[in-house]
Design a protein around this motif. Sequence first.
Motif, PDB file in Angstrom:
ATOM      1  N   ALA A  97       0.829  -1.212   0.000  1.00 19.42           N
ATOM      2  CA  ALA A  97       0.000   0.000   0.000  1.00 19.42           C
ATOM      3  C   ALA A  97       0.864   1.263   0.000  1.00 19.42           C
ATOM      4  CB  ALA A  97      -0.984  -0.011   1.164  1.00 19.42           C
ATOM      5  N   PRO A  98       1.909   1.343   0.857  1.00 21.22           N
ATOM      6  CA  PRO A  98       2.777   2.522   0.794  1.00 21.22           C
ATOM      7  C   PRO A  98       3.505   2.651  -0.552  1.00 21.22           C
ATOM      8  CG  PRO A  98       3.065   1.413   2.900  1.00 21.22           C
ATOM      9  CD  PRO A  98       2.218   0.521   2.043  1.00 21.22           C
ATOM     10  N   HIS A  99       3.902   1.525  -1.132  1.00 19.84           N
ATOM     11  CA  HIS A  99       4.549   1.540  -2.447  1.00 19.84           C
ATOM     12  C   HIS A  99       3.604   2.158  -3.479  1.00 19.84           C
ATOM     13  CE1 HIS A  99       6.841  -0.980  -5.715  1.00 19.84           C
ATOM     14  NE2 HIS A  99       6.573   0.241  -6.126  1.00 19.84           N
ATOM     15  N   LEU A 100       2.342   1.709  -3.475  1.00 14.92           N
ATOM     16  CA  LEU A 100       1.365   2.243  -4.421  1.00 14.92           C
ATOM     17  C   LEU A 100       1.053   3.712  -4.146  1.00 14.92           C
ATOM     18  CD1 LEU A 100      -1.010  -0.805  -4.776  1.00 14.92           C
ATOM     19  CD2 LEU A 100       0.303   0.277  -6.609  1.00 14.92           C
ATOM     20  N   ALA A 101       1.096   4.124  -2.884  1.00 12.47           N
ATOM     21  CA  ALA A 101       0.860   5.532  -2.558  1.00 12.47           C
ATOM     22  C   ALA A 101       1.978   6.407  -3.120  1.00 12.47           C
ATOM     23  CB  ALA A 101       0.738   5.717  -1.049  1.00 12.47           C
ATOM     24  N   LEU A 102       3.213   5.914  -3.036  1.00  9.47           N
ATOM     25  CA  LEU A 102       4.351   6.668  -3.567  1.00  9.47           C
ATOM     26  C   LEU A 102       4.420   6.622  -5.092  1.00  9.47           C
ATOM     27  CD1 LEU A 102       7.174   5.616  -1.083  1.00  9.47           C
ATOM     28  CD2 LEU A 102       6.244   7.924  -1.401  1.00  9.47           C
ATOM     29  N   PHE A 103       4.096   5.466  -5.648  1.00  7.37           N
ATOM     30  CA  PHE A 103       4.228   5.258  -7.095  1.00  7.37           C
ATOM     31  C   PHE A 103       2.947   4.614  -7.644  1.00  7.37           C
ATOM     32  CE2 PHE A 103       8.369   4.768  -5.049  1.00  7.37           C
ATOM     33  CZ  PHE A 103       9.064   5.798  -5.659  1.00  7.37           C
ATOM     34  N   PRO A 104       1.862   5.395  -7.744  1.00  2.00           N
ATOM     35  CA  PRO A 104       0.570   4.820  -8.137  1.00  2.00           C
ATOM     36  C   PRO A 104       0.547   4.237  -9.554  1.00  2.00           C
ATOM     37  CG  PRO A 104       0.430   7.212  -7.977  1.00  2.00           C
ATOM     38  CD  PRO A 104       1.782   6.813  -7.459  1.00  2.00           C
ATOM     39  N   ARG A 105       1.485   4.623 -10.387  1.00  2.00           N
ATOM     40  CA  ARG A 105       1.513   4.110 -11.758  1.00  2.00           C
ATOM     41  C   ARG A 105       2.506   2.968 -11.946  1.00  2.00           C
ATOM     42  NH1 ARG A 105       1.791   9.271 -15.489  1.00  2.00           N
ATOM     43  NH2 ARG A 105       0.969   7.839 -17.043  1.00  2.00           N
ATOM     44  N   SER A 106       3.075   2.493 -10.848  1.00  2.00           N
ATOM     45  CA  SER A 106       4.042   1.408 -10.917  1.00  2.00           C
ATOM     46  C   SER A 106       3.376   0.146 -11.457  1.00  2.00           C
ATOM     47  CB  SER A 106       4.611   1.114  -9.521  1.00  2.00           C
ATOM     48  OG  SER A 106       5.326  -0.104  -9.527  1.00  2.00           O
ATOM     49  N   ARG A 107       3.875  -0.291 -12.585  1.00  2.00           N
ATOM     50  CA  ARG A 107       3.318  -1.497 -13.201  1.00  2.00           C
ATOM     51  C   ARG A 107       3.510  -2.704 -12.282  1.00  2.00           C
ATOM     52  NH1 ARG A 107       5.224  -4.263 -18.818  1.00  2.00           N
ATOM     53  NH2 ARG A 107       3.536  -5.757 -18.934  1.00  2.00           N
ATOM     54  N   TRP A 108       4.711  -2.814 -11.709  1.00  4.14           N
ATOM     55  CA  TRP A 108       5.016  -3.940 -10.829  1.00  4.14           C
ATOM     56  C   TRP A 108       4.115  -3.938  -9.595  1.00  4.14           C
ATOM     57  CZ3 TRP A 108       6.503  -8.547  -9.983  1.00  4.14           C
ATOM     58  CH2 TRP A 108       6.776  -8.980  -8.685  1.00  4.14           C
ATOM     59  N   ALA A 109       3.998  -2.796  -8.930  1.00  4.76           N
ATOM     60  CA  ALA A 109       3.203  -2.733  -7.695  1.00  4.76           C
ATOM     61  C   ALA A 109       1.731  -3.029  -7.986  1.00  4.76           C
ATOM     62  CB  ALA A 109       3.362  -1.375  -7.028  1.00  4.76           C
ATOM     63  N   ASN A 110       1.215  -2.535  -9.086  1.00  3.24           N
ATOM     64  CA  ASN A 110      -0.177  -2.810  -9.440  1.00  3.24           C
ATOM     65  C   ASN A 110      -0.380  -4.288  -9.779  1.00  3.24           C
ATOM     66  OD1 ASN A 110      -1.939  -0.386  -9.303  1.00  3.24           O
ATOM     67  ND2 ASN A 110      -0.220   0.466 -10.464  1.00  3.24           N
ATOM     68  N   GLN A 157      -2.369  -9.661  -7.813  1.00  2.00           N
ATOM     69  CA  GLN A 157      -2.103 -11.060  -7.493  1.00  2.00           C
ATOM     70  C   GLN A 157      -2.292 -11.358  -6.009  1.00  2.00           C
ATOM     71  OE1 GLN A 157      -1.682 -13.325  -9.941  1.00  2.00           O
ATOM     72  NE2 GLN A 157      -2.039 -11.546 -11.231  1.00  2.00           N
ATOM     73  N   ILE A 158      -1.785 -10.486  -5.151  1.00  2.00           N
ATOM     74  CA  ILE A 158      -1.898 -10.709  -3.711  1.00  2.00           C
ATOM     75  C   ILE A 158      -3.351 -10.594  -3.255  1.00  2.00           C
ATOM     76  CG2 ILE A 158      -1.325  -9.731  -1.445  1.00  2.00           C
ATOM     77  CD1 ILE A 158       1.511  -9.396  -2.398  1.00  2.00           C
ATOM     78  N   GLU A 159      -4.098  -9.678  -3.828  1.00  2.54           N
ATOM     79  CA  GLU A 159      -5.517  -9.568  -3.479  1.00  2.54           C
ATOM     80  C   GLU A 159      -6.272 -10.845  -3.857  1.00  2.54           C
ATOM     81  OE1 GLU A 159      -7.285  -7.460  -1.712  1.00  2.54           O
ATOM     82  OE2 GLU A 159      -5.681  -6.039  -1.343  1.00  2.54           O
ATOM     83  N   ALA A 160      -5.911 -11.453  -4.991  1.00  2.00           N
ATOM     84  CA  ALA A 160      -6.551 -12.709  -5.398  1.00  2.00           C
ATOM     85  C   ALA A 160      -6.215 -13.827  -4.416  1.00  2.00           C
ATOM     86  CB  ALA A 160      -6.127 -13.089  -6.815  1.00  2.00           C
ATOM     87  N   VAL A 161      -4.950 -13.903  -4.025  1.00  2.00           N
ATOM     88  CA  VAL A 161      -4.542 -14.917  -3.052  1.00  2.00           C
ATOM     89  C   VAL A 161      -5.223 -14.653  -1.713  1.00  2.00           C
ATOM     90  CG1 VAL A 161      -2.588 -15.826  -1.728  1.00  2.00           C
ATOM     91  CG2 VAL A 161      -2.350 -15.415  -4.183  1.00  2.00           C
ATOM     92  N   LYS A 162      -5.300 -13.401  -1.327  1.00  3.77           N
ATOM     93  CA  LYS A 162      -5.953 -13.030  -0.069  1.00  3.77           C
ATOM     94  C   LYS A 162      -7.413 -13.481  -0.069  1.00  3.77           C
ATOM     95  CE  LYS A 162      -7.608  -8.958   1.905  1.00  3.77           C
ATOM     96  NZ  LYS A 162      -7.686  -7.536   1.837  1.00  3.77           N
ATOM     97  N   ALA A 163      -8.124 -13.247  -1.157  1.00  2.00           N
ATOM     98  CA  ALA A 163      -9.531 -13.663  -1.244  1.00  2.00           C
ATOM     99  C   ALA A 163      -9.657 -15.178  -1.135  1.00  2.00           C
ATOM    100  CB  ALA A 163     -10.142 -13.165  -2.556  1.00  2.00           C
ATOM    101  N   THR A 164      -8.749 -15.901  -1.780  1.00  2.00           N
ATOM    102  CA  THR A 164      -8.769 -17.358  -1.709  1.00  2.00           C
ATOM    103  C   THR A 164      -8.495 -17.841  -0.294  1.00  2.00           C
ATOM    104  OG1 THR A 164      -8.057 -17.509  -4.007  1.00  2.00           O
ATOM    105  CG2 THR A 164      -7.708 -19.464  -2.642  1.00  2.00           C
ATOM    106  N   LEU A 165      -7.510 -17.246   0.371  1.00  2.00           N
ATOM    107  CA  LEU A 165      -7.198 -17.633   1.748  1.00  2.00           C
ATOM    108  C   LEU A 165      -8.332 -17.304   2.693  1.00  2.00           C
ATOM    109  CD1 LEU A 165      -3.430 -16.625   1.971  1.00  2.00           C
ATOM    110  CD2 LEU A 165      -4.381 -18.945   1.985  1.00  2.00           C
ATOM    111  N   GLU A 166      -9.026 -16.174   2.465  1.00  2.00           N
ATOM    112  CA  GLU A 166     -10.170 -15.823   3.310  1.00  2.00           C
ATOM    113  C   GLU A 166     -11.244 -16.906   3.218  1.00  2.00           C
ATOM    114  OE1 GLU A 166     -11.105 -11.930   1.808  1.00  2.00           O
ATOM    115  OE2 GLU A 166      -9.856 -10.935   3.315  1.00  2.00           O
TER     116      GLU A 166
END
Length: 105
Positions: free
Chosen positions: A71-84, A89-98
């Motif tokens: 989240a801090p990475h995206l706040a600093l660099f909102p257009r970062s292709r890697w961070a997005n 990917q992590i949000e998808a894994v998070k939903a699956t784990l939930e």
Amino acid sequence: MGACELSQYQTRSGLTALRDLAAERDWPPLIWTREQGYHFCASEVELEEWERVWASEKLTAFRSVITGTLAPHLALFPRSRWANYLNTQIEAVKATLEMAASQTG
């Protein structure tokens, strides 16, 4: 570790090898619980509970990465292709784990 005079690394490696061997030979899974320590488990209820706890622990780790780093990475660099990409990917894994960690499985 103490009884065999093995290091933590050696013990962990041995347990990993034992889990792999159990899977190859169709033995019940090797799990650890506070009540019984390490044991082979053939109880569906106990295995599902262990898996839910495991998923819950991983979910906590993913949430920490999201809130503490990504989240801090995206706040600093909102257009970062890697961070997005990583966030998606992590949000998808998070939903699956939930879902896996929920008691309504």
